[in-house]
Structures are given as C-alpha cells and as structure tokens.
Design a protein around this motif. Structure first.
Motif, mmCIF file in Angstrom:
data_model
loop_
_atom_site.group_PDB
_atom_site.id
_atom_site.type_symbol
_atom_site.label_atom_id
_atom_site.label_comp_id
_atom_site.label_asym_id
_atom_site.label_seq_id
_atom_site.Cartn_x
_atom_site.Cartn_y
_atom_site.Cartn_z
ATOM 1 N N LEU A 1 9.463 -11.453 12.306
ATOM 2 C CA LEU A 1 9.094 -10.170 11.700
ATOM 3 C C LEU A 1 7.609 -9.840 11.891
ATOM 4 N N ALA A 2 6.871 -10.706 12.559
ATOM 5 C CA ALA A 2 5.423 -10.525 12.705
ATOM 6 C C ALA A 2 5.019 -9.164 13.267
ATOM 7 N N PRO A 3 5.735 -8.593 14.288
ATOM 8 C CA PRO A 3 5.324 -7.286 14.815
ATOM 9 C C PRO A 3 5.363 -6.157 13.785
ATOM 10 N N LEU A 4 6.091 -6.348 12.699
ATOM 11 C CA LEU A 4 6.185 -5.294 11.677
ATOM 12 C C LEU A 4 4.967 -5.268 10.760
ATOM 13 N N ARG A 5 4.129 -6.270 10.873
ATOM 14 C CA ARG A 5 2.860 -6.332 10.109
ATOM 15 C C ARG A 5 3.104 -6.169 8.611
ATOM 16 N N LEU A 6 3.965 -7.006 8.089
ATOM 17 C CA LEU A 6 4.318 -6.920 6.670
ATOM 18 C C LEU A 6 3.310 -7.630 5.772
ATOM 19 N N ARG A 7 2.601 -8.601 6.308
ATOM 20 C CA ARG A 7 1.679 -9.383 5.481
ATOM 21 C C ARG A 7 0.392 -8.632 5.203
ATOM 22 N N GLY A 8 -0.107 -8.823 3.997
ATOM 23 C CA GLY A 8 -1.361 -8.205 3.599
ATOM 24 C C GLY A 8 -2.544 -9.097 3.901
ATOM 25 N N PRO A 9 -3.747 -8.704 3.477
ATOM 26 C CA PRO A 9 -4.965 -9.467 3.777
ATOM 27 C C PRO A 9 -4.935 -10.886 3.225
ATOM 28 N N GLY A 10 -4.238 -11.100 2.110
ATOM 29 C CA GLY A 10 -4.195 -12.425 1.501
ATOM 30 C C GLY A 10 -3.152 -13.343 2.090
ATOM 31 N N GLY A 11 -2.408 -12.864 3.080
ATOM 32 C CA GLY A 11 -1.396 -13.693 3.714
ATOM 33 C C GLY A 11 -0.013 -13.567 3.125
ATOM 34 N N GLY A 12 0.109 -12.863 1.992
ATOM 35 C CA GLY A 12 1.406 -12.665 1.372
ATOM 36 C C GLY A 12 1.992 -11.305 1.724
ATOM 37 N N ILE A 13 3.229 -11.085 1.311
ATOM 38 C CA ILE A 13 3.918 -9.810 1.520
ATOM 39 C C ILE A 13 4.165 -9.195 0.151
ATOM 40 N N THR A 14 3.679 -7.993 -0.070
ATOM 41 C CA THR A 14 3.859 -7.343 -1.360
ATOM 42 C C THR A 14 5.307 -6.907 -1.519
ATOM 43 N N MET A 15 5.943 -7.410 -2.575
ATOM 44 C CA MET A 15 7.360 -7.186 -2.796
ATOM 45 C C MET A 15 7.595 -6.302 -4.015
ATOM 46 N N GLY A 16 8.690 -5.539 -3.969
ATOM 47 C CA GLY A 16 9.068 -4.686 -5.084
ATOM 48 C C GLY A 16 10.569 -4.716 -5.285
ATOM 49 N N GLY A 17 11.059 -3.757 -6.052
ATOM 50 C CA GLY A 17 12.486 -3.734 -6.367
ATOM 51 C C GLY A 17 12.783 -4.505 -7.633
ATOM 52 N N ARG A 18 14.020 -4.425 -8.091
ATOM 53 C CA ARG A 18 14.386 -5.021 -9.378
ATOM 54 C C ARG A 18 14.136 -6.515 -9.402
ATOM 55 N N LEU A 19 14.455 -7.213 -8.309
ATOM 56 C CA LEU A 19 14.263 -8.668 -8.254
ATOM 57 C C LEU A 19 13.279 -9.077 -7.168
ATOM 58 N N ALA A 20 12.382 -8.177 -6.826
ATOM 59 C CA ALA A 20 11.313 -8.450 -5.857
ATOM 60 C C ALA A 20 11.856 -8.900 -4.508
ATOM 61 N N THR A 21 12.850 -8.171 -3.990
ATOM 62 C CA THR A 21 13.375 -8.452 -2.649
ATOM 63 C C THR A 21 12.948 -7.398 -1.639
ATOM 64 N N ARG A 22 12.481 -6.252 -2.086
ATOM 65 C CA ARG A 22 12.148 -5.136 -1.202
ATOM 66 C C ARG A 22 10.699 -5.208 -0.743
ATOM 67 N N VAL A 23 10.482 -5.077 0.568
ATOM 68 C CA VAL A 23 9.121 -5.029 1.110
ATOM 69 C C VAL A 23 8.522 -3.666 0.769
ATOM 70 N N GLU A 24 7.442 -3.660 0.026
ATOM 71 C CA GLU A 24 6.871 -2.402 -0.446
ATOM 72 C C GLU A 24 6.377 -1.518 0.686
ATOM 73 N N SER A 25 5.851 -2.115 1.740
ATOM 74 C CA SER A 25 5.321 -1.316 2.842
ATOM 75 C C SER A 25 6.425 -0.758 3.747
ATOM 76 N N ASP A 26 7.648 -1.287 3.620
ATOM 77 C CA ASP A 26 8.760 -0.811 4.434
ATOM 78 C C ASP A 26 10.067 -1.057 3.678
ATOM 79 N N PRO A 27 10.510 -0.097 2.863
ATOM 80 C CA PRO A 27 11.703 -0.282 2.023
ATOM 81 C C PRO A 27 12.998 -0.475 2.804
ATOM 82 N N ARG A 28 12.951 -0.329 4.123
ATOM 83 C CA ARG A 28 14.143 -0.619 4.926
ATOM 84 C C ARG A 28 14.413 -2.112 5.009
ATOM 85 N N ILE A 29 13.436 -2.907 4.589
ATOM 86 C CA ILE A 29 13.510 -4.351 4.776
ATOM 87 C C ILE A 29 13.533 -5.066 3.423
ATOM 88 N N HIS A 30 14.497 -5.959 3.257
ATOM 89 C CA HIS A 30 14.560 -6.822 2.082
ATOM 90 C C HIS A 30 14.480 -8.272 2.543
#
Length: 379
Positions: free
Chosen positions: A311-340
């Motif tokens: 998934l690296a080409p999608l540039r999901l990781r933030g400056p701290g090395g993590g991926i900001t997650m959202g959704g009811r159980l934190a499965t949704r990628v906040e920067s791209d809601p098409r991806i869980h």
C-alpha cells in the motif's frame, strides 16, 4: 469519468480478519466474485496458523476465537486439546470458507496498490478513479474499495544491535522457530517480553541452557484476565491509531499471565531475566557494564509489524509513521475512506478482527453506495 470496476470491494487476506469481512459482506447480500473478491497469498486455508511451530497445541495457544456464524468447537473431535494448532485451526478455516461460499482465490499475492494520484509510481495503471491492485501471478484487479487484512505474520521484526552482522552463531526470529530439540547442547539467548517469547523460552529451557533478555522488566498478571482489561488494552491502541501514531504494545497493558507453566519456569530459573544487551560479538552478547554471555543462538521473539508494503504508493502514513484511522472501530483510513485496514491497531487480535470485520463491511458498502440486501448466508 470513473471506469467500470472488476469488483466493488477487494479483500486482501483470508485469515481471521479477511474471512470475517467476507462473512459480513455475504450477510449484506453481496455476491462473491461478482461484488467482492477475496485473495490470499497462502497455499491453503488457515492464514498464519498453518505456519506455526508444531509444538503449539490447542492447550498452549492463546484462545482461538470463533469466526462469526460458526463455532470452532464444532469442528474439533473429542479430546483435541493436544491437537496441533497448525492443523486444527486451518481445518476450521477451510470448513468455514466452504460453508459460507467465500470462494477465496489463492495463492495470489498483491504486489502493489495504486490510484490515480500515484500514476507515476505505478506506470501500468490507468487514471480512472479506481484502485488498481497488481497481483502475482500477473493480473490487475480494479476496485472501488479495499479491505486490507494481511495481518503481521509476513513481517517479522528484528531490531538492529551493533555487531549483529559479526555473530558467528545462528540468529532467527520466532517466525522461523520449529522445535526446541534443534538447540540441544547450545546456549540460546531469547530476546523479547511477549507471550510468544515466554512460550518459546519455556520449551527451549527444558532441553538446554538459556538467557532471557528484555528491554523492559516483564510484568506478570496473577489475577484472571477480565473483560475490562481487554477493553483497556484495545482502547490504548485505538487512541494511538486515531491520532495517527504507530500502534503500541498491548502486553504493556495486559501483562503476562502467571500460570502453572510460568511458575515451573520460575522454579527452574528460566525466568531470571536480564536487561537488554549493548551489542553483539562473534561468540555472544555484551552488556553496557562489560558483562558477557557466550551464545550459540539468538532467538528474536520481538514481534511483527503490519504487512502494508503493497500500500506504500497510496501514501497513507503520516509524518509520525502511523496511519490515522477513523470509523466506529478505527478500521477506516481517514485520508482515503475507500480503504479499511483490519489487523492494524485495535483489530489486531482475533476477537478484534471479528468485530472490525462487520464494521468495515457495513461502513465501506455505505460509503461506496453499494445496495445491500441483508440476509443470512445459507448453511
């Protein structure tokens, strides 16, 4: 204008998380191979369980949680406590796939996933508004949504310590452990403070001499593990990923269970833990105070990282090395809601993967506007 996808949703991985997603997509009325597709790189059903060491039995493994809609117990013969987990759990997964007609395609690896914002990184794709998953062996699946359930087994983590490349003995990760008997007559340094480290230390210390090394002083839990303890551990990890931080260690909250096996290890001195060494030398390890331990083997039981390189080409990781997650159980990628992502953060446990599977299926179908017709898959 967006092109026509091959499937609406692609699920990568058919372990506990991927099968849970498939089940809930079926319950929502989606059709396998038409509305959604599950691909898995393993040669057979069973996820990472099929690769576990032979001595890991159902009596020693952490609890195997049921997949939704079908009990693990109903697939086990009587007196199966000593059955190998690497056999019993894959058998359960295989029966599960068949019962709910999930039609997993394997062995298929996803080498890279691209979208229109990363055309330069993935020159074989078209700019059409879809996610493009390039598969091995050679094919591309175009999809509107993606559930990544690749887990961590394929990403063993070994921290670097000075002099590691000079060590004349054998180094291996718990990922590659098979049996304690292969270490007879050798001194083994076991590195790590998790449940796996303790399990392997127990086996190896019964056949040869060992040294146990950890970065932090291990904390053993004498009280029974209560539901609130599990919730506290999950909440800690969930808070981190919602803030875009890398997931933390759950053991730091839950502690290690103090059971009969641990008490026996303590009695024979196997739990005489040492702090982390400073560096590695050709014939052993040396601590910062100058102390030295000769070693023939260094076994790194130092955990795993999420297998997300594709998934690296999608540039999901933030400056701290993590991926900001959202959704009811934190499965949704906040920067791209098409991806869980399932198996990342709070959904890394088997029971967490079950709950996250339903959340991802419901949220993603809703976001993509896929018509659902809730039903129960036929038994």
């Amino acid at each position: 204008m967006t092109a026509t996808p091959d499937v609406d949703i692609l699920v990568i991985g058919a372990g506990q998380a991927g099968l849970s997603v498939g089940y809930h997509l079926r319950r929502l009325g989606l059709r396998p191979e038409q509305d959604f597709l599950i691909v898995d790189h393993s040669p057979a059903a069973g996820g990472a369980w099929q690769f576990r060491w032979p001595s890991l039995t159902l009596s020693t493994v952490n609890r195997v949680h049921d997949l939704p809609g079908m009990s693990f117990e109903e697939t086990l013969p009587a007196g199966s406590d000593n059955a190998q987990a690497a056999t019993a759990v894959p058998h359960y997964f295989e029966l599960y796939e068949k019962r709910f007609d999930l039609r997993v395609h394997r062995p298929i690896s996803v080498t890279v996933v691209c979208d229109r914002a990363t055309a330069a990184t993935c020159p074989n794709q078209q700019v059409d508004g879809l996610l493009h998953a390039e598969l091995k062996p050679g094919a591309t699946v175009r999809t509107r949504g993606l559930v990544n359930a690749t887990g961590t087994w394929d990403k063993p983590f070994i921290p670097y310590y000075r002099g590691a490349e000079t060590f004349a003995g054998r180094q291996l990760h718990a990922h590659d452990y098979r049996a304690a008997t292969e270490f007879e007559g050798k001194h083994v340094v076991v590195v790590g403070a998790g449940i796996t480290a303790v399990q392997l230390l127990d086996e190896i210390s019964q056949v040869t001499t060992t040294t146990w090394v950890t970065r932090r002083e291990p904390v053993f839990r004498t009280a029974q593990f209560a539901p609130e303890d599990g919730r506290a551990a999950v909440a800690m990890v969930e808070d981190r990923v919602r803030r875009g931080l890398p997931p933390g260690s759950v053991v730091s909250v839950t502690g290690l269970p103090e059971d009969a096996r641990v008490r026996a290890m303590r009695a024979r001195g196997a739990l005489d833990r040492r702090p982390m060494f400073d560096h590695i030398e050709p014939d052993g390890i040396r601590w910062a105070d100058g102390g030295f331990q000769r070693a023939d083997v260094i076994l790194w039981a130092t955990g795993f990282r999420s297998a997300l390189d594709h998934l690296a080409p999608l540039r999901l990781r933030g400056p701290g090395g993590g991926i900001t997650m959202g959704g009811r159980l934190a499965t949704r990628v906040e920067s791209d809601p098409r991806i869980h992502l399932i198996g990342y953060g709070p959904s890394a446990s088997t029971i967490g993967a079950n709950r996250a599977g339903r959340a991802a299926a419901v949220e993603l179908t809703s976001y993509l506007g896929i018509p659902t017709h809730p039903n129960r898959p036929e038994d």
